[in-house]
Motif scaffolding. Structure first.
Motif, PDB file in Angstrom:
ATOM      1  N   THR A 186     -13.571  16.606   9.374  1.00 41.00           N
ATOM      2  CA  THR A 186     -12.679  15.560   8.843  1.00 41.00           C
ATOM      3  C   THR A 186     -11.218  15.949   9.078  1.00 41.00           C
ATOM      4  N   GLY A 187     -10.338  14.966   8.899  1.00 41.75           N
ATOM      5  CA  GLY A 187      -8.905  15.229   9.035  1.00 41.75           C
ATOM      6  C   GLY A 187      -8.423  16.287   8.047  1.00 41.75           C
ATOM      7  N   ALA A 188      -9.109  16.418   6.909  1.00 42.11           N
ATOM      8  CA  ALA A 188      -8.698  17.404   5.904  1.00 42.11           C
ATOM      9  C   ALA A 188      -9.089  18.828   6.306  1.00 42.11           C
ATOM     10  N   ASP A 189      -9.848  18.981   7.407  1.00 43.32           N
ATOM     11  CA  ASP A 189     -10.251  20.321   7.861  1.00 43.32           C
ATOM     12  C   ASP A 189      -9.332  20.894   8.942  1.00 43.32           C
ATOM     13  N   VAL A 190      -8.226  20.212   9.207  1.00 39.10           N
ATOM     14  CA  VAL A 190      -7.252  20.755  10.171  1.00 39.10           C
ATOM     15  C   VAL A 190      -6.552  21.945   9.498  1.00 39.10           C
ATOM     16  N   LEU A 191      -6.624  23.112  10.151  1.00 39.81           N
ATOM     17  CA  LEU A 191      -6.066  24.334   9.558  1.00 39.81           C
ATOM     18  C   LEU A 191      -4.770  24.722  10.268  1.00 39.81           C
ATOM     19  N   ALA A 197       4.220  28.589  22.511  1.00 42.92           N
ATOM     20  CA  ALA A 197       4.829  27.265  22.702  1.00 42.92           C
ATOM     21  C   ALA A 197       4.185  26.506  23.860  1.00 42.92           C
ATOM     22  N   GLY A 198       3.698  27.230  24.870  1.00 46.81           N
ATOM     23  CA  GLY A 198       3.128  26.572  26.047  1.00 46.81           C
ATOM     24  C   GLY A 198       1.668  26.168  25.898  1.00 46.81           C
ATOM     25  N   VAL A 199       1.086  26.382  24.738  1.00 45.27           N
ATOM     26  CA  VAL A 199      -0.314  25.981  24.513  1.00 45.27           C
ATOM     27  C   VAL A 199      -0.326  24.815  23.523  1.00 45.27           C
ATOM     28  N   GLU A 200      -0.791  23.671  23.995  1.00 44.82           N
ATOM     29  CA  GLU A 200      -0.840  22.477  23.145  1.00 44.82           C
ATOM     30  C   GLU A 200      -2.152  22.493  22.350  1.00 44.82           C
ATOM     31  N   VAL A 201      -2.039  22.439  21.042  1.00 46.14           N
ATOM     32  CA  VAL A 201      -3.240  22.484  20.187  1.00 46.14           C
ATOM     33  C   VAL A 201      -3.554  21.073  19.698  1.00 46.14           C
ATOM     34  N   THR A 202      -4.766  20.594  20.009  1.00 43.02           N
ATOM     35  CA  THR A 202      -5.164  19.244  19.599  1.00 43.02           C
ATOM     36  C   THR A 202      -6.349  19.325  18.650  1.00 43.02           C
ATOM     37  N   TRP A 203      -6.192  18.779  17.459  1.00 41.64           N
ATOM     38  CA  TRP A 203      -7.284  18.738  16.487  1.00 41.64           C
ATOM     39  C   TRP A 203      -8.009  17.412  16.636  1.00 41.64           C
ATOM     40  N   LEU A 204      -9.314  17.454  16.589  1.00 37.79           N
ATOM     41  CA  LEU A 204     -10.132  16.261  16.810  1.00 37.79           C
ATOM     42  C   LEU A 204     -11.062  16.068  15.613  1.00 37.79           C
ATOM     43  N   PRO A 205     -10.575  15.433  14.536  1.00 40.72           N
ATOM     44  CA  PRO A 205     -11.475  15.194  13.393  1.00 40.72           C
ATOM     45  C   PRO A 205     -12.550  14.188  13.776  1.00 40.72           C
ATOM     46  N   ARG A 206     -13.807  14.502  13.437  1.00 43.04           N
ATOM     47  CA  ARG A 206     -14.885  13.553  13.754  1.00 43.04           C
ATOM     48  C   ARG A 206     -14.763  12.313  12.884  1.00 43.04           C
ATOM     49  N   ASP A 207     -14.502  12.533  11.601  1.00 44.62           N
ATOM     50  CA  ASP A 207     -14.404  11.413  10.662  1.00 44.62           C
ATOM     51  C   ASP A 207     -15.484  10.368  10.945  1.00 44.62           C
ATOM     52  N   GLY A 208     -16.718  10.806  11.099  1.00 51.33           N
ATOM     53  CA  GLY A 208     -17.843   9.882  11.290  1.00 51.33           C
ATOM     54  C   GLY A 208     -18.293   9.743  12.732  1.00 51.33           C
ATOM     55  N   ALA A 209     -17.490  10.129  13.702  1.00 50.11           N
ATOM     56  CA  ALA A 209     -17.935  10.067  15.110  1.00 50.11           C
ATOM     57  C   ALA A 209     -19.056  11.093  15.308  1.00 50.11           C
TER      58      ALA A 209
END
Ligand code: FAD
Length: 306
Positions: A186-191, A197-209
């Motif tokens: 879920t979105g609440a599990d983003v830590l 700086a050169g590494v882009e971190v993308t969080w992907l909450p499933r939120d039901g997916a």
């Protein structure tokens, strides 16, 4: 007598914090952890935890050093407890104050939990487990992250790989470039993570997916691919472990292929999702087996054996 390469330690819960709905951060301590460590960065260092059976003490394996596994295996089931694999999130303190920080994923749905998740959800200061891991000054192994001289790294995984990805990101040199993709329930599990700086971190909450849907699309998108049809269940290896130096499916690691120059990819998580990514990366996008590590950290519906 030579020192064993393995630390086999009784460790006690020092603190247990629910950092998000699906993550419990547990600090394990005890003087027997004093020599737990590696001489360089931890990256994705793995280690074993033995959880005691209900109402029993954790098995005492300390006397057996590098031979601990065969002793553990030969114990009666009720005394053996359950062994599972975890990643070093952090190590703090020295000597008797050494503490090992572990981020445990909590999966508590009825019928889909296991001894490790249940233990972590209920852990209280003083609870005891056995930790088996690397000894400072020895070459114990258990680190797969190895980008060589790649100019670009891609790290990807689900919540079970978030602790390893977080540690890798924290250990990278400032000039590393690339992407990290973390799928979480879920979105609440983003830590919070620290990354160059050169590494882009993308969080992907499933939120039901569906499990792995967002991760598969994001990784393929980043590497210029499309699609991502999941592989059929019967083609999934529950113990998938394909790295530049080891293949659980006996794949030919030296198969001639151009690969993608300058790229290194590290992917871990549920075995079916990782198998799907492996197939697309290797078969469709031409990533060479020597430039990628694909690791099944767990398998939906299957209890791990250690
Ligand atoms: C190298 C390595 C490093 C790892 N690092 C970590 C880590 O740092 N933190 C962490 O939490 N896990 C980590 N894991 C994954 C962890 O070992 C597994 O999730 C393990 O199955 C948990 O054991 P269990 O006793 O809770 O469940 P098991 O008894 O193994 O399984 C019981 C049931 O729970 C299901 N299940 C297992 N894991 C999950 C999950 N995450 N979500 C939903 N259902 C699940 C199974 O499919 C099964 O149906 C790592 C695994 C490996 C191989």
């Amino acid at each position: 007598m030579t020192e064993p390469e393995t630390v086999v330690a009784r460790a006690r819960v020092v603190s247990a914090t629910r950092v998000s709905p699906h993550f419990a951060r547990i600090e394990l301590g005890g003087e027997e952890l004093a020599d737990f460590g590696v001489d360089g960065p931890f990256y994705d260092q793995r280690f074993k935890v033995v959880f005691p059976s209900a109402g029993r003490p954790a098995p005492d394996l300390r006397a057996y050093g590098d031979g601990w596994y065969s002793v553990w295996e030969s114990l009666p089931e009720a005394e053996r407890g359950a062994m599972r694999t975890y990643s070093v999130r952090d190590v703090r303190g020295v000597g008797a104050d050494r503490r090992l920080v572990v981020d445990f994923v909590l999966h508590l749905e009825p019928g889909a939990t296991g001894p490790a998740s249940s233990w972590a959800a209920a852990a209280r200061p003083g609870d005891e487990v056995v930790v088996v891991g690397p000894r400072l000054g020895a070459d114990w192994g258990g680190i797969e992250y190895d980008p060589g001289d790649a100019a670009r790294v891609v790290l990807a995984g689900d919540e079970t790989a978030v602790p390893a990805i977080s540690r890798i990101l924290g250990d990278l040199a400032d000039d590393v470039r690339g992407h990290a993709f973390c799928e979480v329930p879920t979105g609440a599990d983003v830590l919070e993570v620290v990354a160059p700086a050169g590494v882009e971190v993308t969080w992907l909450p499933r939120d039901g997916a569906g499990l792995g849907e967002r991760l598969t699309a994001a990784v393929l998108g980043c590497l210029g691919g499309l699609g991502g049809e999941p592989v059929p269940d019967e083609e999934v290896d529950d113990d998938l472990w394909e790295t530049p130096t080891f293949s659980s499916s006996d794949a030919d690691l030296d198969e001639p292929a151009d690969g993608i120059p300058g790229l290194y990819v590290w992917i871990a998580g549920e075995s079916k999702v990782v198998t799907t990514l492996r197939r697309h990366l290797v078969d469709d996008l031409g990533v060479h087996r020597r430039q990628v590590a694909f690791m099944g950290y767990w398998r939906r519906g299957v209890a791990m054996r250690g």
